[in-house]
Design an enzyme around this catalytic site. Structure first.
Site, PDB file in Angstrom:
ATOM      1  N   ASP A  14      -1.000   2.842  10.687  1.00  0.00           N
ATOM      2  CA  ASP A  14       0.162   1.990  10.983  1.00  0.00           C
ATOM      3  C   ASP A  14       1.402   2.316  10.169  1.00  0.00           C
ATOM      4  OD1 ASP A  14      -1.539   0.633  12.713  1.00  0.00           O
ATOM      5  OD2 ASP A  14      -2.038  -0.909  11.243  1.00  0.00           O
ATOM      6  N   ARG A  50       9.506  -9.706   4.247  1.00  0.00           N
ATOM      7  CA  ARG A  50      10.828  -9.763   4.854  1.00  0.00           C
ATOM      8  C   ARG A  50      11.090 -11.114   5.518  1.00  0.00           C
ATOM      9  NH1 ARG A  50       8.314  -5.301   6.483  1.00  0.00           N
ATOM     10  NH2 ARG A  50       8.066  -6.036   8.630  1.00  0.00           N
ATOM     11  N   GLU A  83       4.830 -30.684 -22.218  1.00  0.00           N
ATOM     12  CA  GLU A  83       4.820 -31.914 -22.998  1.00  0.00           C
ATOM     13  C   GLU A  83       5.884 -31.881 -24.097  1.00  0.00           C
ATOM     14  OE1 GLU A  83       0.405 -30.793 -22.310  1.00  0.00           O
ATOM     15  OE2 GLU A  83       2.365 -29.816 -22.278  1.00  0.00           O
ATOM     16  N   TRP A  88       1.605  -6.915  19.362  1.00  0.00           N
ATOM     17  CA  TRP A  88       1.315  -7.941  18.375  1.00  0.00           C
ATOM     18  C   TRP A  88       0.328  -8.938  18.955  1.00  0.00           C
ATOM     19  CZ3 TRP A  88       2.895  -6.975  13.651  1.00  0.00           C
ATOM     20  CH2 TRP A  88       4.031  -6.195  13.461  1.00  0.00           C
TER      21      TRP A  88
END
Length: 346
Positions: free
Chosen positions: A203, A210, A55, A173
């Site tokens: 994993d 990315r 403001e 995947w």
């Protein structure tokens, strides 16, 4: 007095301005000043801690007296306290603003109340215009203020039959490239990314965000939860940020610690055990479920025990959006339970 078309258009513009501001300890806020005829005569936004609020930033674009009789359209209720800057409600009153339209009430115990101060000074005030859109812009900040912890997104990818992996544990995947790119884009919007030690050991994820082979400019801080040691050569140690490690099983302790470090948004990227633990603890403000058109069967469920012993205890969600991503589908949802009580300040 009902909100008119010029004020609605001004709120849309104020929301665009708010989104340009930096995320941090202060909310992203935009403001537009309209002349009595409904024309935009000034715009402003908050640019970071210690800088003028939206403001005041907008009023600073005008010569003295030019705001008299004008309307201020703001994405968040003008604040009513003196911090690093003075109260915006008072600045609007002193500038001669005759009407204020804002989207969201300020949840702060000390910063709220600006609308009442404006009304007491004879300013016409209208609230709630594009409330949901404004809430989406500052959802992380609102959670941090109301709950004293970061805004938490729990993400998982699953087959159509609700599996996170095949029977042998393989999962790369389940989803396609469009869904994976979307995940990385959303990672880049978070302050921190969280996994369990099981995911690190199985994993060896980099936990970076990315765009193809290029790192996004903003990288979430990696956080690993679990009692097992992370190998010294794990990919997480090569992250642009030093990882944070928590050996506790108390997730409330973890999120309080992250909040104390200034982290306002957390992306849960761990496997079914960690995702389920956050949901069971009531620490999921948003769910991202990436659903692939594939069947896996078996017992590798995307979620395990989330503390639902009977259907009456089901954790009900409201779907915010269904997003097609190539052959996959993203469900974005939030819990339907009431939000925590306000406890923060602006």
């Amino acid at each position: 007095m009902a909100v008119n078309d010029a004020e609605r258009r001004a709120m849309t513009r104020a929301l665009e301005l708010a989104a340009l501001g930096p995320r941090g300890i202060n909310p992203q806020v935009g403001a537009v000043i309209l002349s009595p005829a409904g024309d935009i005569i000034a715009e402003g936004r908050h640019r970071g801690a210690g800088t003028p609020h939206a403001e005041v930033d907008a009023l600073s674009q005008l010569p003295p007296g030019a705001a008299r009789g004008a309307t201020a359209v703001v994405t968040l209720e003008p604040c009513n306290h003196t911090g690093r800057t003075g109260p915006c409600a008072l600045a609007l009153i002193e500038a001669g603003i005759s009407r204020v339209v804002y989207a969201l009430d300020d949840p702060g115990a000390t910063s709220g109340g600006g609308a009442d101060r404006l009304r007491d000074a004879g300013v016409d005030v209208d609230s709630g215009e594009q409330r949901d859109a404004a809430r989406a812009v500052i959802s992380d900040w609102l959670t941090a203020q109301r709950a004293g912890r970061p805004h938490i997104t729990v993400k998982w990818a699953q087959s159509l039959d609700g599996r996170a992996a095949a029977t042998d544990g393989t999962s790369q995947w389940i989803t396609g490239p469009d869904a994976r790119a979307d995940v990385h884009r959303r990672r880049a919007e978070a302050d921190a990314i969280v996994v369990g030690t099981g995911t690190v050991l199985a994993d060896d994820p980099a936990l970076t965000a990315r765009d193809g082979d290029t790192l996004y400019a903003h990288q979430p801080i990696p956080v690993v939860i679990g009692s097992r040691a992370t190998p010294p050569d794990a990919a997480v140690h090569r992250h642009p940020h030093d990882p944070l490690f928590f050996s506790t099983r108390d997730l409330h302790v973890v999120v309080r610690d992250l909040h104390a470090r200034g982290i306002q948004s957390v992306f849960i990227e761990g496997g079914p055990t960690l995702a389920s633990a956050f949901i069971a603890a009531g620490l999921a403000d948003r769910v991202l479920a990436y659903i692939a058109p594939v069947l896996l069967g078996g017992d590798r469920l995307a979620l395990t025990d989330i503390g639902v012993p009977t259907i009456d205890a089901a954790r009900r969600l409201t779907i915010d959006e269904w997003v097609p991503l190539g052959a996959d589908l993203l469900a974005i949802a939030h819990p339907t339970a009431p939000e925590p009580q306000s406890k923060g300040v602006r």
